[in-house]
Design a protein around this motif. Structure first.
Motif, PDB file in Angstrom:
ATOM      1  N   ASP A  40       0.850  -1.186   0.000  1.00 56.45           N
ATOM      2  CA  ASP A  40       0.000   0.000   0.000  1.00 56.45           C
ATOM      3  C   ASP A  40       0.887   1.237   0.000  1.00 56.45           C
ATOM      4  O   ASP A  40       1.897   1.287   0.712  1.00 56.45           O
ATOM      5  N   LEU A  41       0.527   2.219  -0.783  1.00 49.49           N
ATOM      6  CA  LEU A  41       1.241   3.493  -0.786  1.00 49.49           C
ATOM      7  C   LEU A  41       1.038   4.155   0.579  1.00 49.49           C
ATOM      8  O   LEU A  41      -0.045   4.097   1.154  1.00 49.49           O
ATOM      9  N   THR A  42       2.084   4.757   1.101  1.00 56.40           N
ATOM     10  CA  THR A  42       2.005   5.356   2.425  1.00 56.40           C
ATOM     11  C   THR A  42       2.536   6.782   2.423  1.00 56.40           C
ATOM     12  O   THR A  42       3.278   7.183   1.533  1.00 56.40           O
ATOM     13  N   VAL A  43       2.147   7.524   3.444  1.00 53.13           N
ATOM     14  CA  VAL A  43       2.795   8.783   3.773  1.00 53.13           C
ATOM     15  C   VAL A  43       3.564   8.555   5.069  1.00 53.13           C
ATOM     16  O   VAL A  43       3.247   7.641   5.834  1.00 53.13           O
ATOM     17  N   ALA A  44       4.593   9.371   5.321  1.00 56.24           N
ATOM     18  CA  ALA A  44       5.399   9.218   6.535  1.00 56.24           C
ATOM     19  C   ALA A  44       5.638  10.576   7.170  1.00 56.24           C
ATOM     20  O   ALA A  44       5.848  11.568   6.476  1.00 56.24           O
ATOM     21  N   ALA A  45       5.583  10.595   8.508  1.00 64.26           N
ATOM     22  CA  ALA A  45       5.940  11.785   9.280  1.00 64.26           C
ATOM     23  C   ALA A  45       7.073  11.387  10.224  1.00 64.26           C
ATOM     24  O   ALA A  45       7.176  10.223  10.628  1.00 64.26           O
ATOM     25  N   VAL A  89       3.851  17.306  14.516  1.00 71.17           N
ATOM     26  CA  VAL A  89       3.948  18.419  15.452  1.00 71.17           C
ATOM     27  C   VAL A  89       5.252  18.341  16.240  1.00 71.17           C
ATOM     28  O   VAL A  89       5.971  19.329  16.380  1.00 71.17           O
ATOM     29  N   GLU A  90       5.591  17.127  16.717  1.00 72.04           N
ATOM     30  CA  GLU A  90       6.840  16.957  17.463  1.00 72.04           C
ATOM     31  C   GLU A  90       8.037  17.271  16.571  1.00 72.04           C
ATOM     32  O   GLU A  90       8.988  17.940  17.005  1.00 72.04           O
ATOM     33  N   GLY A  91       7.998  16.826  15.325  1.00 75.42           N
ATOM     34  CA  GLY A  91       9.110  17.051  14.420  1.00 75.42           C
ATOM     35  C   GLY A  91       9.299  18.510  14.073  1.00 75.42           C
ATOM     36  O   GLY A  91      10.390  18.945  13.700  1.00 75.42           O
ATOM     37  N   GLN A  92       8.242  19.276  14.213  1.00 79.23           N
ATOM     38  CA  GLN A  92       8.333  20.710  13.917  1.00 79.23           C
ATOM     39  C   GLN A  92       8.598  21.516  15.185  1.00 79.23           C
ATOM     40  O   GLN A  92       8.584  22.745  15.163  1.00 79.23           O
ATOM     41  N   PRO A 131      13.219  14.401  12.883  1.00 79.63           N
ATOM     42  CA  PRO A 131      13.750  14.384  11.516  1.00 79.63           C
ATOM     43  C   PRO A 131      15.258  14.612  11.440  1.00 79.63           C
ATOM     44  O   PRO A 131      15.891  14.242  10.452  1.00 79.63           O
ATOM     45  N   ASP A 132      15.860  15.200  12.475  1.00 81.92           N
ATOM     46  CA  ASP A 132      17.296  15.489  12.429  1.00 81.92           C
ATOM     47  C   ASP A 132      18.144  14.369  13.018  1.00 81.92           C
ATOM     48  O   ASP A 132      19.372  14.453  12.992  1.00 81.92           O
TER      49      ASP A 132
END
Ligand SMILES: [Zn+2]
Length: 88
Positions: free
Chosen positions: A30-35, A78-81, A39-40
């Motif tokens: 299945d195609l997915t999105v990821a958050a 939100v956490e990643g930002q 991120p660093d």
């Protein structure tokens, strides 16, 4: 379009819950999105995935995509930002 009416042609033959397939690398997923919550980070980026599913208009073919796992995607984004989670 979840309401059963196509925004392009006003058709009402809406196909709900169709899978969106990714056939890359010799397998079907299945195609997915990821958050990413971190991120660093070098590793353990806190990846959260949501599978995509589609609504397709049976009259004109217009397609909308929706993601699953929304609560976890919102928290990771939100956490990643660097902002506090909405209900934390
Ligand atoms: Zn349509």
């Amino acid at each position: 379009m979840k309401d059963g009416v196509c925004p392009k042609c006003q058709g009402t033959a809406i196909l709900q819950g169709l899978r969106v397939l990714d056939r890359a690398h010799g397998k079907t997923e299945d195609l997915t999105v990821a958050a990413y919550a971190k991120p660093d980070a070098w590793v353990f980026k806190g990846e959260v995935r949501g599978e995509l599913w589609a609504c397709v208009c049976g009259a004109c073919g217009f397609t909308e995509l929706y993601a699953t796992n929304l609560d976890a995607l919102v928290r990771a984004t939100v956490e990643g930002q660097g902002k506090p989670a909405p209900d934390a």
